[in-house]
Design a protein around this motif. Structure first.
Motif, PDB file in Angstrom:
ATOM      1  N   SER A 166       0.831  -1.201   0.000  1.00  0.00           N
ATOM      2  CA  SER A 166       0.000   0.000   0.000  1.00  0.00           C
ATOM      3  C   SER A 166       0.864   1.250   0.000  1.00  0.00           C
ATOM      4  O   SER A 166       2.077   1.203   0.226  1.00  0.00           O
ATOM      5  CB  SER A 166      -0.916   0.004   1.230  1.00  0.00           C
ATOM      6  N   ARG A 167       0.202   2.373  -0.241  1.00  0.00           N
ATOM      7  CA  ARG A 167       0.883   3.662  -0.266  1.00  0.00           C
ATOM      8  C   ARG A 167      -0.033   4.700   0.368  1.00  0.00           C
ATOM      9  O   ARG A 167      -1.247   4.690   0.129  1.00  0.00           O
ATOM     10  CB  ARG A 167       1.212   4.049  -1.713  1.00  0.00           C
ATOM     11  N   LEU A 168       0.512   5.571   1.207  1.00  0.00           N
ATOM     12  CA  LEU A 168      -0.268   6.565   1.914  1.00  0.00           C
ATOM     13  C   LEU A 168       0.032   7.954   1.350  1.00  0.00           C
ATOM     14  O   LEU A 168       1.183   8.380   1.295  1.00  0.00           O
ATOM     15  CB  LEU A 168       0.070   6.515   3.408  1.00  0.00           C
ATOM     16  N   TYR A 169      -1.033   8.637   0.902  1.00  0.00           N
ATOM     17  CA  TYR A 169      -0.915   9.969   0.320  1.00  0.00           C
ATOM     18  C   TYR A 169      -1.496  11.018   1.251  1.00  0.00           C
ATOM     19  O   TYR A 169      -2.567  10.820   1.830  1.00  0.00           O
ATOM     20  CB  TYR A 169      -1.689  10.056  -1.007  1.00  0.00           C
ATOM     21  N   LEU A 170      -0.826  12.156   1.361  1.00  0.00           N
ATOM     22  CA  LEU A 170      -1.400  13.340   1.988  1.00  0.00           C
ATOM     23  C   LEU A 170      -2.198  14.076   0.923  1.00  0.00           C
ATOM     24  O   LEU A 170      -1.689  14.368  -0.162  1.00  0.00           O
ATOM     25  CB  LEU A 170      -0.276  14.232   2.525  1.00  0.00           C
ATOM     26  N   VAL A 171      -3.472  14.340   1.208  1.00  0.00           N
ATOM     27  CA  VAL A 171      -4.350  14.957   0.207  1.00  0.00           C
ATOM     28  C   VAL A 171      -5.119  16.108   0.864  1.00  0.00           C
ATOM     29  O   VAL A 171      -4.966  16.398   2.047  1.00  0.00           O
ATOM     30  CB  VAL A 171      -5.341  13.930  -0.395  1.00  0.00           C
ATOM     31  N   GLY A 172      -5.970  16.753   0.080  1.00  0.00           N
ATOM     32  CA  GLY A 172      -6.837  17.792   0.611  1.00  0.00           C
ATOM     33  C   GLY A 172      -6.132  19.109   0.854  1.00  0.00           C
ATOM     34  O   GLY A 172      -5.088  19.407   0.260  1.00  0.00           O
ATOM     35  N   SER A 173      -6.681  19.911   1.771  1.00  0.00           N
ATOM     36  CA  SER A 173      -6.218  21.281   1.959  1.00  0.00           C
ATOM     37  C   SER A 173      -4.777  21.361   2.447  1.00  0.00           C
ATOM     38  O   SER A 173      -4.108  22.370   2.228  1.00  0.00           O
ATOM     39  CB  SER A 173      -7.138  22.016   2.944  1.00  0.00           C
ATOM     40  N   ASN A 205      -3.081  21.077  -1.087  1.00  0.00           N
ATOM     41  CA  ASN A 205      -3.562  21.771  -2.283  1.00  0.00           C
ATOM     42  C   ASN A 205      -3.353  23.281  -2.250  1.00  0.00           C
ATOM     43  O   ASN A 205      -3.698  23.977  -3.204  1.00  0.00           O
ATOM     44  CB  ASN A 205      -5.040  21.442  -2.556  1.00  0.00           C
ATOM     45  N   GLY A 206      -2.797  23.813  -1.160  1.00  0.00           N
ATOM     46  CA  GLY A 206      -2.494  25.230  -1.099  1.00  0.00           C
ATOM     47  C   GLY A 206      -3.549  26.064  -0.418  1.00  0.00           C
ATOM     48  O   GLY A 206      -3.344  27.257  -0.208  1.00  0.00           O
ATOM     49  N   PHE A 207      -4.681  25.465  -0.039  1.00  0.00           N
ATOM     50  CA  PHE A 207      -5.771  26.221   0.561  1.00  0.00           C
ATOM     51  C   PHE A 207      -5.944  25.927   2.051  1.00  0.00           C
ATOM     52  O   PHE A 207      -6.968  26.241   2.632  1.00  0.00           O
ATOM     53  CB  PHE A 207      -7.081  25.919  -0.174  1.00  0.00           C
ATOM     54  N   GLY A 208      -4.934  25.332   2.665  1.00  0.00           N
ATOM     55  CA  GLY A 208      -5.019  25.003   4.078  1.00  0.00           C
ATOM     56  C   GLY A 208      -4.651  26.178   4.965  1.00  0.00           C
ATOM     57  O   GLY A 208      -3.935  27.095   4.552  1.00  0.00           O
ATOM     58  N   SER A 209      -5.126  26.132   6.191  1.00  0.00           N
ATOM     59  CA  SER A 209      -4.740  27.114   7.200  1.00  0.00           C
ATOM     60  C   SER A 209      -3.951  26.403   8.284  1.00  0.00           C
ATOM     61  O   SER A 209      -3.811  25.172   8.273  1.00  0.00           O
ATOM     62  CB  SER A 209      -5.973  27.788   7.795  1.00  0.00           C
ATOM     63  N   ARG A 210      -3.444  27.164   9.237  1.00  0.00           N
ATOM     64  CA  ARG A 210      -2.621  26.579  10.291  1.00  0.00           C
ATOM     65  C   ARG A 210      -3.414  25.598  11.150  1.00  0.00           C
ATOM     66  O   ARG A 210      -2.846  24.698  11.761  1.00  0.00           O
ATOM     67  CB  ARG A 210      -2.036  27.674  11.175  1.00  0.00           C
ATOM     68  N   SER A 211      -4.731  25.772  11.194  1.00  0.00           N
ATOM     69  CA  SER A 211      -5.571  24.909  12.017  1.00  0.00           C
ATOM     70  C   SER A 211      -6.245  23.787  11.231  1.00  0.00           C
ATOM     71  O   SER A 211      -7.071  23.063  11.766  1.00  0.00           O
ATOM     72  CB  SER A 211      -6.650  25.752  12.713  1.00  0.00           C
ATOM     73  N   SER A 212      -5.891  23.639   9.962  1.00  0.00           N
ATOM     74  CA  SER A 212      -6.547  22.632   9.123  1.00  0.00           C
ATOM     75  C   SER A 212      -6.217  21.218   9.579  1.00  0.00           C
ATOM     76  O   SER A 212      -5.070  20.924   9.939  1.00  0.00           O
ATOM     77  CB  SER A 212      -6.124  22.793   7.657  1.00  0.00           C
ATOM     78  N   GLY A 241      -9.585  11.988  -4.787  1.00  0.00           N
ATOM     79  CA  GLY A 241      -9.062  12.992  -3.873  1.00  0.00           C
ATOM     80  C   GLY A 241      -7.615  13.346  -4.155  1.00  0.00           C
ATOM     81  O   GLY A 241      -7.185  14.482  -3.908  1.00  0.00           O
ATOM     82  N   ILE A 242      -6.844  12.388  -4.666  1.00  0.00           N
ATOM     83  CA  ILE A 242      -5.462  12.662  -5.041  1.00  0.00           C
ATOM     84  C   ILE A 242      -5.431  13.520  -6.292  1.00  0.00           C
ATOM     85  O   ILE A 242      -4.674  14.496  -6.396  1.00  0.00           O
ATOM     86  CB  ILE A 242      -4.692  11.349  -5.263  1.00  0.00           C
ATOM     87  N   ARG A 243      -6.275  13.187  -7.257  1.00  0.00           N
ATOM     88  CA  ARG A 243      -6.308  13.954  -8.510  1.00  0.00           C
ATOM     89  C   ARG A 243      -6.757  15.394  -8.256  1.00  0.00           C
ATOM     90  O   ARG A 243      -6.142  16.342  -8.754  1.00  0.00           O
ATOM     91  CB  ARG A 243      -7.231  13.270  -9.508  1.00  0.00           C
ATOM     92  N   ASN A 244      -7.826  15.576  -7.483  1.00  0.00           N
ATOM     93  CA  ASN A 244      -8.297  16.949  -7.303  1.00  0.00           C
ATOM     94  C   ASN A 244      -7.395  17.744  -6.370  1.00  0.00           C
ATOM     95  O   ASN A 244      -7.393  18.983  -6.420  1.00  0.00           O
ATOM     96  CB  ASN A 244      -9.766  16.990  -6.852  1.00  0.00           C
ATOM     97  N   THR A 245      -6.596  17.078  -5.537  1.00  0.00           N
ATOM     98  CA  THR A 245      -5.627  17.803  -4.710  1.00  0.00           C
ATOM     99  C   THR A 245      -4.647  18.572  -5.582  1.00  0.00           C
ATOM    100  O   THR A 245      -4.352  19.752  -5.334  1.00  0.00           O
ATOM    101  CB  THR A 245      -4.862  16.833  -3.792  1.00  0.00           C
ATOM    102  N   PHE A 246      -4.157  17.920  -6.628  1.00  0.00           N
ATOM    103  CA  PHE A 246      -3.151  18.579  -7.460  1.00  0.00           C
ATOM    104  C   PHE A 246      -3.773  19.507  -8.498  1.00  0.00           C
ATOM    105  O   PHE A 246      -3.126  20.438  -8.965  1.00  0.00           O
ATOM    106  CB  PHE A 246      -2.228  17.532  -8.089  1.00  0.00           C
TER     107      PHE A 246
END
Length: 499
Positions: free
Chosen positions: A213-220, A223-230, A300-305
């Motif tokens: 298996s492989r573990l990906y970090l995805v989402g905010s 993707n550049g739209f995260g905040s410090r509390s995300s 989710g991986i595709r839309n992250t990038f």
């Protein structure tokens, strides 16, 4: 049939160091006999392998070495482990405090469902020494040919390099307030690296159970739209095929919940959340970050990038998205678990608004660079797509303040909710179709890769009315005074980030 086996159709043997424990568990000889019997059907062999796998997991929990990430002294000792997790001692971190997980109560690990699914291979440097592992690439493919100008094979360290993007000039009070909020709240590179350290450690742990298996970090977070509390979202990829989320994904996640709960002292109260895309939700004590882990939700991986590309194509995009998310959260319309908008839907709404101005602020990247955002592109190439896409030079010179007021007005009084579907893929509001995904829905927002409705959580009229009302009130207040404090407690939010 058995993906971790060097011989197709035959189950892999466990390492020699574990065979004694398996014999004591009373499953090893029975498993071997069953797998070598000519009298068993393929279905019976498959079930025998599943039963063996579930029992072997508990034996692995006794045999595996403690992780160096976190405090190994807090791990359960082999003497206290049992195949049923019954009658075990309470862990030291197991208090009586409530653990709020979107109206979900903590549930101890349950017996996993009897489902098995093949997995994909990994790079050698990401693999543990398990018998039957096949050394093939996933994330990087040095021998893979370059398929277009947007893709290269130079590694993924660039994901942690600061993006040099000119920030917009703040010429008016409202724009200055937006930039002040953005600079105080945007996710820092140190925040991203902290999340990735936990991801890498969890990947090593998960590969004890699913070596390929492989573990990906995805989402905010990425993707550049995260905040410090995300929070951080993780996607565990078994292969690039669809999994049955109700059965196969649930089975895999239940195995992970058991492993996290019984073996990893730095994971706080992992919970299995049953949803359309089920997740294991947990908190990493070391970093303090909340994580949501799903299985094979590869869109989710595709839309992250894709979103990462939008975030860095024009300087006004990220500040506008961040203030829109803070505003929506403050006014109670940014929580899909409570029937309002998810953060992902809000991001798509902002991008759609910027695309549909008389003079667009951003284009449709899927239309402009179709070779970089092909929905069939192999996953080990997807993360390269944003690398060489140039900045977009827009003729629209609106300030951040003007864009924020226009965004609220657009969805308050201009957008035809009952007739239109938001599509960043087409960069326009499309006429609704009669498909099941759109029929009788209050809000329709197209997922840019799989075409589903990202706003399906808004299924109650009073929630929809609440969303429209907040857009209208926000627009009127900002239109009249051009002060961000009229719709957000600006000082309070910035002060919280500085603590």
């Amino acid at each position: 049939m058995f993906p971790n086996s060097p011989n197709t159709g035959r189950a892999p043997l466990p390492p020699a160091s574990q065979q004694h424990q398996l014999r004591q568990a009373g499953v090893y000889e029975g498993f071997l006999a069953g797998m070598n019997s000519d009298l068993l059907t393929q279905r019976q062999q498959r079930q025998a392998h599943i039963d063996f796998q579930n029992k072997m997991l508990m034996c692995w929990n006794m045999a595996l070495q403690p992780s160096s990430y976190g405090n190994p002294n807090a791990l359960a000792s082999p003497a206290s482990s049992s195949s049923t997790l019954q009658n075990r001692k309470r862990r030291s971190d197991e208090g009586n405090n409530p653990y709020d997980v979107k109206r979900q109560c903590f549930q101890p690990p349950q017996q996993p469902l009897p489902v098995l699914h093949p997995s994909v291979p990994l790079r050698d440097d990401l693999r543990r020494s398990f018998q039957g592992s096949v050394p093939l690439p996933l994330l990087q493919s040095p021998s893979a040919p370059e398929t277009n100008e947007c893709i290269s094979n130079t590694g993924d360290s660039w994901l942690f390099e600061p993006v040099e993007l000119p920030l917009p000039a703040a010429k008016d009070k409202l724009s200055q307030q937006i930039m002040e909020l953005f600079q105080a709240c945007q996710q820092q590179l140190s925040d991203l690296k902290k999340k990735d350290v936990c991801r890498a450690e969890l990947q090593r742990e998960i590969q004890h159970i699913f070596p390929q298996s492989r573990l990906y970090l995805v989402g905010s977070s990425l993707n550049g739209f995260g905040s410090r509390s995300s929070d951080a979202d993780l996607c565990m990829v078994m292969n690039e095929e669809l999994l049955n989320q109700k059965t196969e994904a649930m089975h895999i996640l239940s195995l992970l919940q058991i492993h996290f709960y019984s073996r990893l002292s730095y994971i706080e109260r992992p919970q299995l959340i049953r949803a359309k895309v089920p997740i294991v939700k947990f908190r990493d004590k070391i970093s303090g970050v909340e994580f949501d882990l799903n299985v094979n939700n590869v869109v989710g991986i595709r839309n992250t990038f894709l979103l990462r590309s939008y975030a860095h194509i024009e300087g006004r995009v990220r500040p506008l998205v961040l203030v829109a998310k803070k505003w929506a959260s403050h006014h109670g319309i940014n929580d899909a678990s409570r029937g309002t908008l998810s953060s992902y839907s809000l991001v798509l709404m902002v991008l759609h608004y910027l695309q549909t101005r008389p003079e667009p602020v951003i284009p449709s990247l899927q239309k402009r660079y179709p070779e970089c955002f092909n929905s069939t592109m192999q996953l080990h190439l997807v993360h390269h797509a944003p690398r060489n896409i140039p900045l977009y030079v827009s003729k629209n010179e609106a300030t951040l303040g003007e864009l924020l007021v226009g965004f609220l007005k657009y969805f308050a009084v201009e957008f035809e909710w009952a007739k239109k579907t938001i599509s960043i893929r087409e960069a326009k509001a499309m006429t609704r179709t009669e498909g099941m995904e759109w029929r009788n829905k209050y809000i329709c927002i197209e997922e840019p890769f799989d075409g589903t409705n990202t706003a399906r959580a808004v299924h109650e009229k009073h929630k929809f009315d609440q969303i429209k009302e907040e857009f209208l009130k926000g627009w009127v207040r900002l239109r009249d005074n051009r002060d961000l404090n009229s719709v957000l407690p600006l000082r309070g939010i910035i002060g919280m980030q500085k603590k």
